[in-house]
Design an enzyme around this catalytic site. Structure first.
Site, PDB file in Angstrom:
ATOM      1  CE  LYS A 158       0.406  -2.066   4.110  1.00 45.35           C
ATOM      2  NZ  LYS A 158       0.484  -3.296   4.784  1.00 45.35           N
TER       3      LYS A 158
ATOM      4  CB  VAL B  84      -7.083  -1.777   1.312  1.00 45.40           C
ATOM      5  CG1 VAL B  84      -7.862  -1.123   2.471  1.00 45.40           C
ATOM      6  CG2 VAL B  84      -6.438  -0.840   0.684  1.00 45.40           C
TER       7      VAL B  84
ATOM      8  N   GLY C 277       4.163 -10.707  13.176  1.00 44.68           N
ATOM      9  CA  GLY C 277       3.928 -10.429  11.834  1.00 44.68           C
ATOM     10  C   GLY C 277       3.006  -9.318  11.353  1.00 44.68           C
TER      11      GLY C 277
ATOM     12  CD  GLU D 290       3.543  -2.403   6.955  1.00 40.61           C
ATOM     13  OE1 GLU D 290       4.326  -2.274   5.702  1.00 40.61           O
ATOM     14  OE2 GLU D 290       2.473  -3.164   7.046  1.00 40.61           O
TER      15      GLU D 290
ATOM     16  CG  ASP E 123      -0.366   0.194   7.107  1.00 41.57           C
ATOM     17  OD1 ASP E 123       0.092  -0.395   6.045  1.00 41.57           O
ATOM     18  OD2 ASP E 123      -1.444  -0.256   7.303  1.00 41.57           O
TER      19      ASP E 123
ATOM     20  CE  LYS F 180      -3.229  -1.468   5.084  1.00 40.46           C
ATOM     21  NZ  LYS F 180      -3.150  -2.229   6.708  1.00 40.46           N
TER      22      LYS F 180
END
Ligand code: NDP
Ligand code: HSE
Length: 444
Positions: free
Chosen positions: A105, A132, A187, A190, A201, A205
């Site tokens: 993104k 997204v 996980g 980022e 982020d 999106k």
């Protein structure tokens, strides 16, 4: 059966997830699509690294160019992240006539227009479902499912890391830093987690959703963004006592033509596009979206209110969305129609992102004040002069010391008016710390 060969560049959280998922469901997808899908190469940076999802030695390479230049490969999956190498991968792949799939993104936000134009010029497609909402097929919803609607509202919890942090701060009373480490381990975050917690982020999106919904490319620089770093456990607790939950919301609101500097221009469509922590009433469905889950609430003029919910971050959720793009790429190649689902279709004439100063909302304000008669009167005078109405005042019991918290709930006011008033209030000698201001959403 038609053959479609693909390569993956990057085998970290996302690339590794795609590898694992294709090993599990590749034959199922092939039989559903009538296309044999074959993974030919996986490029990584460090060949010696031990990976939770091992890359077969016969597929592994260390130069992304080996994937992009391989004439047998039809589809390139970019799972490297960042904007520099990723852009080179995408542009070179498109120029080589390969379909590109990405979850990136940040790349689309920064270079989307250029990439879409290149895809059109080279007659290939560019897919980004995983960019997204993680595993939620929200790009398909906007481009296909709701194509017969004008989209009037989008409210999205679109960053899994922030939602995970805010949820655990609320439910377990934990501190921000402690929870961020867990989000990284799982996980969700980022590679550079400030992109999550500072709001970038979610901004990337939200900009993509706004662009698809309103048909003009939203410049990321025009999106007002605030992250969650300043949200304290105290605010989460006060919000709870008032009947609210704090969520980081991406908001896309089409407003009446009466607002905005270009209001007299023909075709002018003012749209609020913003990302900030928001008090969501506990009665609203978004208040109960917890942990790494994302949810996007959309209002179309035909369909009414709709809600899309699912895991917004992490290996498997993202892999599911990448596989959906791989399937679309395979169908493009099977049918020979590379323009079946164009990456971005401009529409709806002129749209303009509304300046944040003009955005009107309700507010929660927390002040740290000296507990002395006359304090509230001084604050109320400044707000009154700015024509800002107070809907309630709460001075929670049980706080002692040099300063105590004072919570104000504020009626509708513009961002500019609130900022001016709070700057003035912040200068009063009875105020002991910078005021905290969080918007309250009513979902009208
Ligand atoms: P990771 O850091 O886990 O993985 C990046 C991968 O890229 C690694 O395998 C790395 O190799 C490889 N790589 C880096 N540079 C190169 C290079 N020059 N040539 C070849 N390979 C290279 O990132 P994520 O998987 O988490 O994220 C990837 C993308 O997906 C980002 O754009 C992110 O925003 C997006 N995304 C992430 C989600 C998530 O939940 N994590 C969800 C949705 C989207 P090596 O392993 O050898 O170091
Ligand atoms: N870091 C992102 C998040 C990954 O937490 O939502 C999914 O895009």
């Amino acid at each position: 059966m038609q053959e479609v060969n693909f390569g993956i560049i990057g085998s970290g959280t996302v690339g590794g997830g795609v590898l694992k998922a294709i090993q599990r469901n590749g034959p199922l997808m092939s039989s559903r699509l009538g296309v044999r899908l074959t993974l030919l190469k996986v490029a990584v940076k460090n060949k010696a690294k031990t990976r939770p999802v091992p890359v077969p030695a016969s597929l592994m390479c260390t130069r992304w160019e080996e994937v992009v230049r391989d004439p047998r490969i039809h589809v390139v999956i970019e799972a490297v992240g960042g904007t520099k190498t990723a852009k080179a991968i995408v542009m070179k792949s498109l120029a080589s006539g390969k379909v590109v799939v990405t979850a990136n993104k940040a790349l689309i936000s920064a270079h989307g227009e250029e990439i879409f134009e290149a895809a059109q010029r080279y007659g290939v497609n560019f897919y980004y479902e995983a960019a997204v909402g993680g595993g939620i097929p929200i790009i398909k919803v906007l481009r296909e499912g709701l194509v017969g609607n004008r989209i009037n509202r989008i409210y999205g919890i679109v960053n899994g890391t922030c939602n995970y942090i805010l949820t655990r701060m609320k439910l377990e009373g934990l501190e921000f830093d402690e929870v961020l480490k867990d989000a990284q381990r799982l996980g969700y975050a980022e590679a550079e987690p400030s992109l999550d917690v500072d709001g970038d982020d979610a901004m990337h999106k939200t900009g993509i959703l706004a662009s698809l919904a309103h048909g003009f490319w939203v410049n990321p620089k025009q999106i007002h963004m605030e992250g969650i770093r300043a949200i304290s456990r105290m605010d989460i607790q006060f919000a709870e006592r008032l009947g609210y939950t704090i969520k980081l919301l991406g908001i896309v609101k089409k407003l009446e033509k009466t607002s905005g500097p270009g209001r007299r221009r023909k075709g002018f469509v003012p749209v609020q596009v913003s990302v900030f922590p928001t008090l969501v009433p506990n009665s609203h469905v978004l208040a109960s979206v917890n942990h790494e889950f994302n949810a996007i609430f959309m209002r179309g003029d035909v369909v009414g209110d709709t809600l899309y919910y699912g895991r917004g971050a992490g290996q498997d959720a993202t892999a599911s969305a990448v596989l959906s793009d791989l399937a679309d790429a395979a169908l493009d190649l099977k049918t020979g129609n590379m323009n079946r689902i164009p990456p971005f279709v401009p529409h709806e004439g002129e749209g303009t992102v509304l300046d944040i100063d003009e955005v009107v909302s309700r507010y929660y304000v927390r002040l740290s004040v000296v507990d002395r008669p006359g304090t509230l009167a001084k604050i109320a005078t400044i707000l009154g002069r700015s024509k800002i109405g107070i809907s309630s005042v709460i001075q929670p019991e049980g706080h002692e010391g040099e300063s105590v918290p004072l919570i104000l709930m504020i009626h509708d006011a513009s961002h500019a008016a609130m900022n001016r008033a709070l700057t003035e209030i912040g200068r009063l000698p009875v105020i002991k710390a910078a005021p905290t201001m969080i918007r309250v959403e009513t979902f009208d």
